[in-house]
Design a protein around this motif. Sequence first.
Motif, PDB file in Angstrom:
ATOM      1  N   ASP A 171     -12.227 -14.170  -5.895  1.00 32.76           N
ATOM      2  CA  ASP A 171     -10.981 -14.463  -6.124  1.00 32.76           C
ATOM      3  C   ASP A 171     -10.062 -13.463  -6.940  1.00 32.76           C
ATOM      4  O   ASP A 171      -8.808 -13.870  -7.238  1.00 32.76           O
ATOM      5  CB  ASP A 171     -10.924 -16.162  -7.130  1.00 32.76           C
ATOM      6  N   PHE A 172     -10.528 -12.503  -7.162  1.00 38.54           N
ATOM      7  CA  PHE A 172      -9.743 -11.525  -7.707  1.00 38.54           C
ATOM      8  C   PHE A 172      -9.531 -10.237  -6.891  1.00 38.54           C
ATOM      9  O   PHE A 172      -8.902  -9.073  -7.154  1.00 38.54           O
ATOM     10  CB  PHE A 172     -10.157 -11.117  -9.203  1.00 38.54           C
ATOM     11  N   ARG A 173     -10.061 -10.377  -5.561  1.00 39.45           N
ATOM     12  CA  ARG A 173      -9.679  -9.302  -4.668  1.00 39.45           C
ATOM     13  C   ARG A 173      -8.374  -9.436  -4.002  1.00 39.45           C
ATOM     14  O   ARG A 173      -7.627 -10.308  -3.941  1.00 39.45           O
ATOM     15  CB  ARG A 173     -10.702  -9.410  -3.375  1.00 39.45           C
ATOM     16  N   ARG A 174      -7.917  -7.834  -3.682  1.00 41.15           N
ATOM     17  CA  ARG A 174      -6.543  -7.816  -3.047  1.00 41.15           C
ATOM     18  C   ARG A 174      -5.327  -8.318  -4.149  1.00 41.15           C
ATOM     19  O   ARG A 174      -4.370  -8.689  -3.791  1.00 41.15           O
ATOM     20  CB  ARG A 174      -6.572  -8.590  -1.730  1.00 41.15           C
ATOM     21  N   ARG A 175      -5.600  -8.070  -5.369  1.00 46.10           N
ATOM     22  CA  ARG A 175      -4.612  -8.507  -6.634  1.00 46.10           C
ATOM     23  C   ARG A 175      -4.356  -7.242  -7.297  1.00 46.10           C
ATOM     24  O   ARG A 175      -3.758  -7.448  -8.388  1.00 46.10           O
ATOM     25  CB  ARG A 175      -5.352  -9.813  -7.273  1.00 46.10           C
ATOM     26  N   GLY A 176      -4.868  -6.112  -6.902  1.00 46.53           N
ATOM     27  CA  GLY A 176      -4.918  -4.996  -7.809  1.00 46.53           C
ATOM     28  C   GLY A 176      -5.863  -4.575  -8.859  1.00 46.53           C
ATOM     29  O   GLY A 176      -5.704  -3.509  -9.616  1.00 46.53           O
ATOM     30  N   VAL A 177      -6.759  -5.609  -9.116  1.00 47.72           N
ATOM     31  CA  VAL A 177      -7.859  -5.434 -10.165  1.00 47.72           C
ATOM     32  C   VAL A 177      -8.676  -4.193  -9.819  1.00 47.72           C
ATOM     33  O   VAL A 177      -8.932  -3.312 -10.785  1.00 47.72           O
ATOM     34  CB  VAL A 177      -8.449  -6.499 -10.287  1.00 47.72           C
ATOM     35  N   GLY A 178      -8.936  -4.139  -8.515  1.00 46.38           N
ATOM     36  CA  GLY A 178      -9.720  -2.854  -8.137  1.00 46.38           C
ATOM     37  C   GLY A 178      -9.330  -1.859  -8.329  1.00 46.38           C
ATOM     38  O   GLY A 178      -9.691  -0.679  -8.815  1.00 46.38           O
ATOM     39  N   ASN A 179      -7.879  -1.687  -8.040  1.00 43.30           N
ATOM     40  CA  ASN A 179      -7.270  -0.205  -8.121  1.00 43.30           C
ATOM     41  C   ASN A 179      -6.991   0.121  -9.753  1.00 43.30           C
ATOM     42  O   ASN A 179      -7.327   1.294  -9.891  1.00 43.30           O
ATOM     43  CB  ASN A 179      -5.645  -0.418  -7.841  1.00 43.30           C
ATOM     44  N   ARG A 180      -7.033  -0.890 -10.495  1.00 42.41           N
ATOM     45  CA  ARG A 180      -6.962  -0.669 -12.083  1.00 42.41           C
ATOM     46  C   ARG A 180      -8.153  -0.243 -12.497  1.00 42.41           C
ATOM     47  O   ARG A 180      -8.385   0.782 -13.344  1.00 42.41           O
ATOM     48  CB  ARG A 180      -6.547  -1.888 -12.768  1.00 42.41           C
ATOM     49  N   LEU A 181      -9.362  -0.804 -11.917  1.00 45.10           N
ATOM     50  CA  LEU A 181     -10.628  -0.196 -12.433  1.00 45.10           C
ATOM     51  C   LEU A 181     -10.873   1.147 -11.964  1.00 45.10           C
ATOM     52  O   LEU A 181     -11.353   1.803 -12.731  1.00 45.10           O
ATOM     53  CB  LEU A 181     -11.607  -1.372 -11.772  1.00 45.10           C
ATOM     54  N   LEU A 182     -10.353   1.375 -10.787  1.00 48.51           N
ATOM     55  CA  LEU A 182     -10.451   2.755 -10.235  1.00 48.51           C
ATOM     56  C   LEU A 182      -9.875   3.799 -10.997  1.00 48.51           C
ATOM     57  O   LEU A 182     -10.092   4.786 -11.358  1.00 48.51           O
ATOM     58  CB  LEU A 182     -10.382   2.823  -8.590  1.00 48.51           C
ATOM     59  N   GLN A 183      -8.801   3.245 -11.542  1.00 48.57           N
ATOM     60  CA  GLN A 183      -7.743   4.117 -12.019  1.00 48.57           C
ATOM     61  C   GLN A 183      -8.320   4.514 -13.683  1.00 48.57           C
ATOM     62  O   GLN A 183      -8.378   5.683 -14.183  1.00 48.57           O
ATOM     63  CB  GLN A 183      -6.448   3.440 -12.492  1.00 48.57           C
ATOM     64  N   GLY A 184      -9.022   3.437 -14.019  1.00 51.16           N
ATOM     65  CA  GLY A 184      -9.744   3.548 -15.215  1.00 51.16           C
ATOM     66  C   GLY A 184     -10.994   4.758 -15.162  1.00 51.16           C
ATOM     67  O   GLY A 184     -11.142   5.403 -16.237  1.00 51.16           O
ATOM     68  N   LEU A 185     -11.700   4.433 -14.203  1.00 45.77           N
ATOM     69  CA  LEU A 185     -12.913   5.319 -14.115  1.00 45.77           C
ATOM     70  C   LEU A 185     -12.377   6.972 -13.897  1.00 45.77           C
ATOM     71  O   LEU A 185     -12.839   7.597 -14.164  1.00 45.77           O
ATOM     72  CB  LEU A 185     -13.551   5.114 -12.775  1.00 45.77           C
ATOM     73  N   ILE A 186     -10.948   6.886 -12.897  1.00 44.80           N
ATOM     74  CA  ILE A 186     -10.612   8.285 -12.886  1.00 44.80           C
ATOM     75  C   ILE A 186     -10.053   8.886 -14.374  1.00 44.80           C
ATOM     76  O   ILE A 186     -10.434   9.927 -14.620  1.00 44.80           O
ATOM     77  CB  ILE A 186      -9.130   8.273 -12.005  1.00 44.80           C
ATOM     78  N   GLU A 187      -9.453   7.999 -15.107  1.00 44.02           N
ATOM     79  CA  GLU A 187      -8.981   8.588 -16.640  1.00 44.02           C
ATOM     80  C   GLU A 187     -10.332   9.078 -17.351  1.00 44.02           C
ATOM     81  O   GLU A 187     -10.612  10.007 -17.954  1.00 44.02           O
ATOM     82  CB  GLU A 187      -8.560   7.281 -17.318  1.00 44.02           C
ATOM     83  N   LEU A 188     -11.477   8.205 -17.227  1.00 40.96           N
ATOM     84  CA  LEU A 188     -12.678   8.614 -17.888  1.00 40.96           C
ATOM     85  C   LEU A 188     -13.048   9.950 -17.483  1.00 40.96           C
ATOM     86  O   LEU A 188     -13.555  10.513 -18.204  1.00 40.96           O
ATOM     87  CB  LEU A 188     -13.625   7.306 -17.811  1.00 40.96           C
ATOM     88  N   ALA A 189     -13.304   9.861 -16.025  1.00 39.83           N
ATOM     89  CA  ALA A 189     -13.727  11.132 -15.485  1.00 39.83           C
ATOM     90  C   ALA A 189     -13.064  12.534 -15.851  1.00 39.83           C
ATOM     91  O   ALA A 189     -13.695  13.511 -16.019  1.00 39.83           O
ATOM     92  CB  ALA A 189     -13.830  11.056 -13.963  1.00 39.83           C
TER      93      ALA A 189
END
Length: 188
Positions: free
Chosen positions: A108-126
């Motif tokens: 129910d949270f797919r295709r709502r931008g949550v995945g992009n935000r999680l990925l952006q968070g991982l990029i920031e941490l990396a």
Amino acid sequence: MVTKEDLIYRQVFTLKDGARILLRPLTQDDRQSLLDLYAPVSPDDLRYMRDNVKDAQIIHNWIDHLDYTKVFPLVAVFGSRIVGSATLHFHTGPDRHRAEVRIFLSKDFRRRGVGNRLLQGLIELAKRHNLYILEAEIVSDHHHIIRSFQTLGFETRCIYDDYFMLPDGDLRDVAHLILRLRDSEEQF
């Protein structure tokens, strides 16, 4: 080396429908919430997962052996519910400049931008860890997921033929995507 800043990482954002999501590292207190995230996984989704997340012992093992220096798990929380999980898998030795990313979202949270935000968070941490390259392996018939990674700068570097075997023995091609976090320092 994981820093205190990594462990207190927090980011809050609001979806178009007004839902507020908190991104933060997974902790040992999240055992039940993580079990709840994976409990409703469909048989079709499970076919594409590396681990049988329906087996509670797998989730218990992840929580019991949390080691942020090997795998850094970031979760998306809506209210008190974990609705997504993204992990940064650090390499060692000659591969220590690279890490692999993996993401799972509640249906129910797919295709709502949550995945992009999680990925952006991982990029920031990396970037904080001075990594050079992030990698992802995505079954190549998951075009929408590949496109989502590409919108954040990942490039498809190659396709591995018959690289992923489903539980029933069917084979799928896998796209290998990378994101360069640092420019090459080549000089003459």
